[in-house]
Design a protein around this motif. Structure first.
Motif, mmCIF file in Angstrom:
data_model
loop_
_atom_site.group_PDB
_atom_site.id
_atom_site.type_symbol
_atom_site.label_atom_id
_atom_site.label_comp_id
_atom_site.label_asym_id
_atom_site.label_seq_id
_atom_site.Cartn_x
_atom_site.Cartn_y
_atom_site.Cartn_z
ATOM 1 N N UNK A 285 7.130 8.639 8.555
ATOM 2 C CA UNK A 285 6.030 9.178 7.758
ATOM 3 C C UNK A 285 6.178 8.660 6.332
ATOM 4 N N UNK A 286 5.027 8.309 5.719
ATOM 5 C CA UNK A 286 5.065 7.819 4.340
ATOM 6 C C UNK A 286 3.721 8.100 3.663
ATOM 7 N N UNK B 296 -1.105 10.939 3.571
ATOM 8 C CA UNK B 296 0.175 10.960 4.292
ATOM 9 C C UNK B 296 -0.065 10.324 5.657
ATOM 10 N N UNK B 297 0.706 9.298 5.961
ATOM 11 C CA UNK B 297 0.518 8.515 7.191
ATOM 12 C C UNK B 297 1.727 8.694 8.099
ATOM 13 N N UNK C 252 10.289 2.165 4.482
ATOM 14 C CA UNK C 252 9.326 1.577 5.412
ATOM 15 C C UNK C 252 9.665 0.107 5.654
ATOM 16 N N UNK C 253 10.009 -0.604 4.585
ATOM 17 C CA UNK C 253 10.392 -2.015 4.716
ATOM 18 C C UNK C 253 11.602 -2.167 5.639
ATOM 19 N N UNK C 254 12.597 -1.295 5.449
ATOM 20 C CA UNK C 254 13.835 -1.408 6.229
ATOM 21 C C UNK C 254 13.598 -1.131 7.716
ATOM 22 N N UNK D 19 0.817 -1.212 0.000
ATOM 23 C CA UNK D 19 0.000 0.000 0.000
ATOM 24 C C UNK D 19 0.853 1.265 0.000
ATOM 25 N N UNK D 20 2.098 1.159 0.496
ATOM 26 C CA UNK D 20 2.988 2.319 0.594
ATOM 27 C C UNK D 20 3.433 2.727 -0.803
#
Length: 773
Positions: A312-313, A322-323, A295-297, A286-287
């Motif tokens: 934040x992503x 923006x999350x 985000x994965x790292x 979804x990102x």
């Protein structure tokens, strides 16, 4: 049997002595009866068997003794029977009875010890223990006094109904535990759990009641129930708050690969009121592409190293959002280990923030490129920010101006009024006034200042908008020059000696008040008929002037014809060599206040607090000394002195103690220098010393050492031992500078070097430049 056997064997006597036979027969009957009673000792075998055997032997021996008087039995047989049978029986019986007595004493000791243990246990428990018998309280432990307030002696033999509201029959009916409310001696109600049981007490049936106080337990249980209800309510409110705040969460179990989203998290990622199912890897999809790797790292690092993270992503599922995500591992290194993530939709916040940035940029442009000087300060006047016009017009760099207080940009005459301006400004929120503004080179220009208070995040700030009104003031000055004769004609002046005795008055005062010289000269100023209308107020003003050196303000005056009129009164103390010589009172119309303030200011060359020369006199004196030294080819040294720790003294002991400290410091400075040297107070805790006729650094060093030593000694003020230090900067003419301004600037710089490199020391300006090179 033995008697019959002996009669048969030895034959019955012809003459029987009944006086012996009868008593011995009674004795044997008594022994047989006693033998019957000893059967009760069967529960003590070691005693029973011995006494049983002993009695048998005694009975046998006694029977043989009786048969001796009935038959012709030989005396040898009797002796044998007494010694071999009866005597051992007696001995054995005595031994048995001795053992029985010892056994009884031992049992009594055990019983007593057991009773003491039982009583200590009963007395030590935290429950009330009652023994009820025959509808009376036969025993109560001491705990009843701690809990109900009654002593055991108070309730002993009372009907239990009087204490617990129940009689014995009612307690017996409750076979199981039950609860009961009891009142303490003071009337307080307590709740008890009662555990009744039937016992034997002092050989009779009785009821043992254990009363356990459960009031606090019930109260805690009620609190727990209320807490559970509140927790339930809070949980419901939290759920609603999450919906309103668009705050959700997700959970991931690395061991089972289980992944779940809360309802609000589903609304954020899937769309409002929509539901979707993901595994943890699909959740990452979804990102947005540009944020997915980071985000994965961070998620992988959190799982691998049990670390928390915040990131934040952007997501593109159902529109760009923006999350903001925060996550941490819980139940580390257990089978229940989870990664919990809190997600927050900050799209709207981000948009609002961008608008704020755009608005701030517009304001910054207006701020920076304004034609007027704009200075932002805190509520104490410390400069926080300025625009470009301020640095250009005032001659300071951005760094230099931010270490100043805004009052340092105003003329010296205005500084004393600055704190009152701040008080008024914080009260009303805005103020407009005119003042001379000082540049970095100490030149002045007149300015109109508009000050206003504004608030950011509950913090108050002040904006000073400074407009150069030099041209307007030139025009005003030309107008004032044209009307000066008229304005002076309206002034009345009174000159007194140090005691307040009137020495001279001018013609304008006579015309203004109607009083002539004979009416006023020689009179104490506090008793002048001119000030009779406000006599007490004028006396207060006069005392204030004698202490502070000057005063000005409105006052109601009285003419000779008894007519009252308002005046603007200015009173000033004139000093020569630091000592008061005269007082001058100037009476003028209120509209001329600023002009008279300037006139009075020109008369004051001495500091009103310490009695030493002030800033004005210092600049005049220093200029004269510089010119004289350059003309004669001599050296002078300028010492800038700033007290260390003075602010803490003011904060701790108050300004009154601080003022007294400054007076004492001035005295020590004067004692530390030579007669021809010059000491002055610039402002606050800043002093200067000008040394004449110096021939070497050693001369200056000796005096600087003396200054530091004298100031370092404790001051005893109002019973307080106060300690301050001093930072001293030294510049030498002509070694460090030839001009007055440069000499001052170098001394000031050297003083700040002392302050920032340890305080309570002196620094030569030449040492700073040598270190740099």
């Amino acid at each position: 049997m033995i008697i019959v056997f002996n009669i048969y064997h030895f034959g019955l006597r012809d003459n029987i002595d009944y006086s012996i036979l009868v008593p011995n027969s009674i004795i044997i009957l008594a022994i047989i009866t006693a033998y019957y009673f000893i059967q009760r000792l069967k529960d003590i075998p070691e005693v029973y068997y011995k006494v049983n055997l002993g009695f048998i032997l005694i009975i046998v021996g006694q029977a043989n003794f009786i048969s001796y008087f009935l038959t012709y039995e030989d005396l040898h047989y009797l002796f044998f029977s007494e010694m071999v049978i009866k005597l051992p029986g007696v001995i054995l019986t005595i031994i048995a009875f001795y053992q029985w007595i010892r056994n009884k004493e031992k049992k009594e000791e055990i019983l007593k010890e057991s009773e003491e243990k039982w009583q200590s246990i009963v007395e030590g428990v935290n429950e009330i223990i009652l023994i009820l018998q025959e509808n009376k309280i036969k025993y109560a432990n001491a705990k009843i006094k701690d809990i109900l307030g009654f002593t055991p002696e108070e309730i002993k033999d009372k009907n239990p109904y009087q204490i617990i509201g129940l009689n014995v029959d009612q307690i017996i009916e409750n076979e199981k535990d039950f609860q009961i409310k009891l009142k303490t001696k003071t009337g307080q109600e307590r709740i008890f759990e009662v555990n009744p049981s039937v016992i034997t007490y002092e050989g009779k049936p009785a009821i043992l009641g254990i009363f356990r106080d459960i009031t606090n337990r019930l109260y805690r249980e009620r609190q727990l129930r209320e807490a559970i209800e509140k927790l339930k309510e809070t949980k419901e409110k939290l759920y609603e708050a999450q919906k309103l705040a668009r705050l959700g969460y997700w959970e991931y179990e690395p061991q089972t690969l289980s992944f779940s989203l809360s309802d609000e998290a589903q609304n954020i990622f899937c769309g409002e009121n929509k539901r979707c199912t993901f595994n943890f890897n699909e959740f990452l999809e979804l990102v947005s592409q540009e944020d997915r790797k980071k985000v994965f790292e961070v998620r992988l690092e959190a799982i691998k190293y049990k670390k928390s993270y915040e990131i934040e992503y952007r997501i593109n599922y159902g529109g760009e959002k923006i999350i903001k995500e925060k996550a941490k591992i819980i139940h580390k290194n257990t089978s229940k280990e989870k990664l919990i993530g809190i997600v927050y939709d900050i799209t709207e916040i981000h948009r609002a923030y961008q608008k704020i940035l755009e608005s701030e940029e517009r304001y910054r442009n207006l701020f920076e490129y304004s034609n007027d000087i704009i200075i932002i300060t805190d509520i104490k006047g410390n400069i926080i920010d300025t625009n470009q016009r301020a640095t250009y017009k005032l001659g300071y760099s951005k760094f230099d101006i931010k270490i100043l207080n805004v009052q340092e940009l105003f003329s010296d005459s205005f500084k004393k009024h600055f704190k009152y301006l701040l008080i008024k400004l914080l009260d009303t929120g805005h103020s407009r006034f005119e003042v001379n503004v000082k540049k970095s080179d100490n030149t002045l220009f007149p300015a109109e200042i508009s000050a206003s208070v504004f608030t950011i995040k509950n913090n108050k700030y002040i904006q000073f908008l400074i407009r150069d009104i030099t041209e307007r003031k030139i025009a005003e000055k030309e107008l004032k020059l044209a009307s000066m004769v008229f304005e002076n004609a309206l002034e009345g002046i009174i000159i007194t000696d140090t005691t307040g005795k009137v020495l001279r008055i001018n013609r304008e005062l006579e015309e203004l008040t109607g009083f002539n010289k004979k009416d006023l000269i020689g009179t104490d100023i506090t008793f002048l008929p001119l000030f009779r209308a406000k006599h007490k107020e004028f006396q207060r003003i006069w005392e204030l002037v004698k202490r502070k050196g000057k005063w000005q303000g409105e006052l109601i005056a009285l003419k000779k014809n008894s007519e009252v009129f308002p005046v603007w009164l200015s009173l000033i103390q004139v000093k020569t060599e630091g000592k008061p010589t005269n007082y001058i009172a100037m009476i003028t119309d209120i509209t001329l206040r600023k002009h008279k303030e300037k006139t009075l200011e020109n008369l004051a060359y001495y500091d009103t607090l310490t009695g030493i020369p002030n800033r004005t006199y210092f600049f005049i004196k220093l200029k004269s000394m510089v010119q004289d030294a350059l003309r004669k080819g001599e050296k002078i040294a300028l010492l800038f002195i700033d007290l260390d720790g003075f602010k803490e003294v003011n904060d701790t002991y108050g300004h009154e103690i601080g003022d007294k400290l400054l007076i004492e410091v001035a005295k020590r400075l004067k004692r530390s220098v030579r007669r021809d040297d010059f000491v002055a107070r610039l402002a606050g805790d800043e002093f200067v010393v000008v040394l004449k006729d110096v021939y070497s650094k050693e001369d200056i060093t000796n005096i600087a050492h003396k200054l530091l030593k004298n100031i370092d000694e404790p001051f005893l003020i109002n019973g307080y031992r106060i300690h301050v230090g001093a930072s001293i900067g030294i510049s030498i003419l002509p070694d460090d500078a030839f001009e007055l301004e440069t000499l001052i600037k170098h001394a000031d710089r050297a003083m700040y070097h002392s302050k920032f490199t340890g305080k309570n020391k002196y620094t030569f300006y030449s040492d700073i430049t040598n270190n740099i090179f």
